[in-house]
Motif scaffolding. Sequence first.
Motif, mmCIF file in Angstrom:
data_model
loop_
_atom_site.group_PDB
_atom_site.id
_atom_site.type_symbol
_atom_site.label_atom_id
_atom_site.label_comp_id
_atom_site.label_asym_id
_atom_site.label_seq_id
_atom_site.Cartn_x
_atom_site.Cartn_y
_atom_site.Cartn_z
ATOM 1 N N ALA A 14 0.835 -1.196 0.000
ATOM 2 C CA ALA A 14 0.000 0.000 0.000
ATOM 3 C C ALA A 14 0.873 1.250 0.000
ATOM 4 C CB ALA A 14 -0.915 -0.001 1.223
ATOM 5 N N LYS A 86 -3.896 1.364 -2.981
ATOM 6 C CA LYS A 86 -4.594 0.939 -1.775
ATOM 7 C C LYS A 86 -4.986 -0.528 -1.912
ATOM 8 C CE LYS A 86 -6.760 5.516 -1.480
ATOM 9 N NZ LYS A 86 -8.053 6.255 -1.423
ATOM 10 N N SER A 124 -1.631 -4.670 2.524
ATOM 11 C CA SER A 124 -1.755 -3.614 3.544
ATOM 12 C C SER A 124 -0.587 -3.646 4.523
ATOM 13 C CB SER A 124 -3.073 -3.763 4.290
ATOM 14 O OG SER A 124 -3.142 -5.038 4.877
#
Length: 124
Positions: A14, A86, A124
Amino acid sequence: QVQLVESGGGLVQAGGSLRLSCAASGRTFRTYVMGWFRQAPGKEREFVAAIRSGGNTYIGDSVKGRFTISRTNAKNTVFLQMNSLKPEDTAVYYCAAQVDYNNNVYTRSEYDNWGQGTQVTVSS
């Protein structure tokens, strides 16, 4: 008909960046509107970006300000630069092409030619 081959997908953290490429066959690339769509598991294929034969660009709301689209007619190639990625950008990304007759670039049914897709995974 035009054949499309995507490349450049992969795994990224990310906040990172990737640049996707789509190479098209044929001598009429400059007359095509080129689009990028993506499809996440269990979701509909959604519009990401498009660029007309004249260079006008369109960016989907979910990626506006982070993704840009460009094309190089001399090399029959369209690019999707993806920044500030993202986890929700994770999807298979597809390149699409259609002769530019002022058609609706946002609608996938307007495109007759599709690539095989390239996976983008954002951790993430």
